[in-house]
Design a protein around this motif. Structure first.
Motif, PDB file in Angstrom:
ATOM      1  N   PRO A 145       0.827  -1.220   0.000  1.00 52.58           N
ATOM      2  CA  PRO A 145       0.000   0.000   0.000  1.00 52.58           C
ATOM      3  C   PRO A 145       0.855   1.260   0.000  1.00 52.58           C
ATOM      4  O   PRO A 145       1.874   1.343   0.687  1.00 52.58           O
ATOM      5  CB  PRO A 145      -0.814  -0.130   1.292  1.00 52.58           C
ATOM      6  N   GLU A 173      -2.858   6.563  -1.756  1.00 51.55           N
ATOM      7  CA  GLU A 173      -3.960   7.085  -0.939  1.00 51.55           C
ATOM      8  C   GLU A 173      -3.461   8.338  -0.220  1.00 51.55           C
ATOM      9  O   GLU A 173      -2.535   8.276   0.588  1.00 51.55           O
ATOM     10  CB  GLU A 173      -4.440   6.046   0.060  1.00 51.55           C
ATOM     11  N   ARG A 222      -6.737   2.124   6.808  1.00 52.27           N
ATOM     12  CA  ARG A 222      -6.711   2.148   5.345  1.00 52.27           C
ATOM     13  C   ARG A 222      -5.585   1.286   4.784  1.00 52.27           C
ATOM     14  O   ARG A 222      -5.739   0.642   3.746  1.00 52.27           O
ATOM     15  CB  ARG A 222      -6.559   3.587   4.844  1.00 52.27           C
ATOM     16  N   GLN A 226      -6.173  -1.706   2.224  1.00 49.31           N
ATOM     17  CA  GLN A 226      -5.432  -1.785   0.962  1.00 49.31           C
ATOM     18  C   GLN A 226      -4.690  -3.107   0.855  1.00 49.31           C
ATOM     19  O   GLN A 226      -4.654  -3.737  -0.222  1.00 49.31           O
ATOM     20  CB  GLN A 226      -4.432  -0.628   0.855  1.00 49.31           C
ATOM     21  N   SER A 267      -6.186  -2.975 -10.407  1.00 51.70           N
ATOM     22  CA  SER A 267      -5.340  -2.741  -9.247  1.00 51.70           C
ATOM     23  C   SER A 267      -3.878  -2.911  -9.601  1.00 51.70           C
ATOM     24  O   SER A 267      -3.027  -2.126  -9.218  1.00 51.70           O
ATOM     25  CB  SER A 267      -5.743  -3.690  -8.126  1.00 51.70           C
TER      26      SER A 267
END
Length: 661
Positions: A145, A173, A222, A226, A267
């Motif tokens: 991530p 992110e 998060r 992820q 992804s």
């Protein structure tokens, strides 16, 4: 991984000291210090605003905040990695993701951060961390991530929309933290969705400590989400892929057992896009899967990028972007002999590193400056318009055996400059002649226009015939602007020449109060404005009785505070320029409060006194002319009273004769 201190592991003394302080601070509030216990790892890049508006003191507060944030995570080369970039006018790397391998080293580096200052170019900084930080060379890892922490106190001086979108599209992110004057709309643009959990906007740097726990919890959650998405995006057998290396090339063998869904492919493509800024070949190893058609596909590692693998094995389908030509001034009309900047752009074509662009103009190839980003290749050159009026700009883009071509025409023109002949100065009443003309024999298709707004003149004629206008100068013509314009036919191309006329005249003076005698009560305030007009602008002076409570403000305003009888007198405002002078006088009378009170009392009592005096006079008059009683012996009794009034012999005789009444 668990983001906690492991039993039996002894952190360094500075870290222990920081943890003790934080634990004590939170314990005083009845709270435990939050520690992220998720086994997931992440690549975190912090983008820190160090512009001049932040200041040294607030920058120290931000450093303390970052220490609190890092403390919640377990940092290591095989755990969560942290990089940091500072930016103002330009971004600068503090350390890359692969530079520091322990939490102690990261916290020590945070404490050593230096403040520089500068402007606030956030868009440039966002592009920088995408192309320089989230890369394999800088320590970014596939299938891990990606998190960006952005901190600012102001509004960006450049565009952030496209750089922010590119970061999110690359799978980063973003969390945005705004302090003081930060623009919340801009924070929402930069941050990932939803803004409720990704945007923090606080009024002061001292409040950064209040959002530490919320931020660390959200980032921790998060990262874990992820990680689950990435781990579940591909279902492959244990022998999914095998990497084979030779001295010359590296091939990647993918077996037909790999299964990839549409969502998973998206992804993986996002992860691959993150790595594109290196513009070099990558070798795909275990953990990366692609859809195959039941056969083994081999790619040369020095020729193929991840984006190509994800797009298609057919190169032509990756070379489907549109080639465009952009002119910097956004106009196709270029004057002969003038230089202009042209950029050829090819977007959405891969692999970026294999694309080359050439530019041609006026029968020759120009040297170009190539720039490559994740989404486009651009070539920029400075061209010069030749004497021939119409030319084509041509651009070609080549990738391997494929090519694209586009062209755009530019229109050259020759336009002479207009000339104005007129005096710069005039006195009131003097005649002024203005002449507009073109000192060029080639005036074909050229139009000449004269504009004098104060005289309501807006006239056009062929450039071969000059304009001439004569008028008598007045005060209203002072600073009047005259414009002459040459225009090329019906196009928007034009040139203009502007001049202004200065009209000289002697000064005049007026006051904001027109009374020649101004009265003010004792203890009151008064402000007199001297309004002077003239050309050139006159110098204003005051002649007055100087007292401590009299002040001159900006040369034109006379103020008297708490007036007394000492301020009585004549005051004079004078305006002077080289053409004459003017004067305005007034007399100031300060009336006493006690004087007015006495005057009121006198005016009220005087009628009463007059009435009393009138009654008294009437009474006396009646007393003098009243009736008398006379006895036979000559004794007189006035007004019927018993007192006797003795009379002389002559008076008695007169009374008897009826002469005394």
């Amino acid at each position: 991984m668990k983001l906690v201190f492991r039993h039996g592991t002894m952190p360094s003394l500075p870290l222990v000291f920081l943890a003790v302080i934080l634990h004590s601070a939170n314990e005083s509030k009845g709270q435990e210090l939050f520690v992220c216990r998720s086994p997931a790892i992440a690549d975190i890049v912090i983008l820190l605003d160090e512009s001049s508006s932040v200041g040294v003191i607030n920058f120290r507060v931000v450093r303390s905040f970052l220490e609190l944030f890092i403390t919640a995570f377990l940092v290591g080369s095989d755990k969560t990695r942290v990089g940091l970039v500072q930016y103002g006018t330009k971004p600068r790397i503090a350390w890359h993701l692969n530079a520091l391998s322990t939490k102690e080293a990261v916290i020590s580096a945070i404490r050593e951060l230096k403040y520089k200052g500068g402007n606030t170019r956030t868009g440039l900084a966002l592009t920088y961390i995408l192309e320089k930080c989230f890369t394999v060379e800088s320590g970014a890892r596939p299938a891990v991530p990606k998190v960006g922490i952005f901190i600012t106190d102001g509004v960006s001086e450049d565009d952030v929309l496209l750089p922010a979108r590119r970061l999110r599209d690359a799978g980063v992110e973003m969390f945005a933290i705004g302090v003081k004057n930060a623009d919340e709309n801009e924070l929402n643009v930069i941050a990932s969705d939803p803004p409720q959990s990704h945007v923090y906007n606080i009024p002061d740097f001292k409040m950064l400590s209040t959002i530490v726990e919320s931020l660390t919890r959200t980032v921790c959650d998060r990262v874990e989400q992820q990680d689950r998405t990435i781990q579940g995006s591909s279902v492959t057998s244990p022998s999914t892929a095998q990497s084979i290396s030779t001295n010359d090339t590296t091939t990647m063998m993918t077996e037909s057992t790999a299964v990839t869904t549409g969502t998973e492919k998206h992804s993986s493509e996002s992860e691959a896009s993150t790595m594109l800024s290196t513009q070099s070949s990558v070798m795909v190893t275990t953990g990366f899967s692609t859809t195959t058609q039941g056969s083994t596909i081999a790619f040369e590692a020095d020729r193929v990028t991840m984006a190509e693998l994800l797009k298609d094995s057919n190169t032509s389908k990756a070379f489907d972007g549109e080639l465009e030509i952009h002119l910097v001034n956004n106009t196709e009309y270029i004057e002969v002999g003038e230089s202009f900047i042209v950029t050829c752009v090819l977007r959405n074509s891969f692999p970026i590193a294999d694309i080359h662009i050439r530019m041609y103009f006026n029968g020759r190839e120009y040297d170009v400056k190539l720039q490559r980003t994740l989404e486009e290749v651009s070539a920029t050159a400075t061209l010069v318009q030749p004497p021939s009026l119409n030319e084509l700009i041509a651009c070609t883009a080549n990738m391997k055996s494929l090519s694209k071509y586009t062209q755009r025409s530019v229109v050259g023109y020759k336009l002479p400059k207009p000339v104005i002949k007129m005096p710069n100065y005039a006195h009131v009443g003097e005649p002024v002649m203005v002449k507009c003309e073109v000192n060029d024999s080639d005036t074909a298709d050229v139009v000449l226009r004269m504009l004098i707004p104060k005289l309501n003149i807006n006239e056009t004629k062929a450039a071969g015939v000059p304009f001439e206008k004569t008028f008598n100068a007045t005060k209203s013509h002072n600073n009047m602007e005259i414009t002459c314009v040459t225009e090329l036919g019906t196009t928007a191309v034009k040139k203009d020449k502007r001049m202004s006329l200065t009209v000289f005249y002697e000064p005049s003076v007026s006051l904001n109060n027109s009374a020649s005698i101004m009265q003010i009560s004792h203890g009151g305030d008064i402000s007199i404005h001297c309004i002077a007009d003239g050309s050139p602008a006159p110098e204003v002076t005051w002649n007055y009785k100087k007292e401590p409570n009299v002040q001159i403000v900006s040369a034109t305003i006379l103020n008297i505070k708490t007036a007394t009888s000492m301020n009585n007198g004549v005051y004079e405002c004078q305006a002077n320029n080289k053409h004459g002078n003017a004067t305005k006088r007034f007399t100031l009378e300060v009336t006493s409060t006690s004087y007015w009170l006495i005057l009121v009392i006198v005016c009220a009592i005087l009628p009463i006194i007059l009435i009393v005096l009138a009654i008294y006079c009437i009474y006396k008059r009646k007393q003098k002319r009243g009736s008398y009683n006379v006895r036979p012996d000559g004794t007189v009794i006035p007004n019927g009273r018993l007192e006797e009034i003795p009379l002389a012999l002559e008076q008695k005789q007169s009374l008897q004769n009826g002469e005394l009444s």
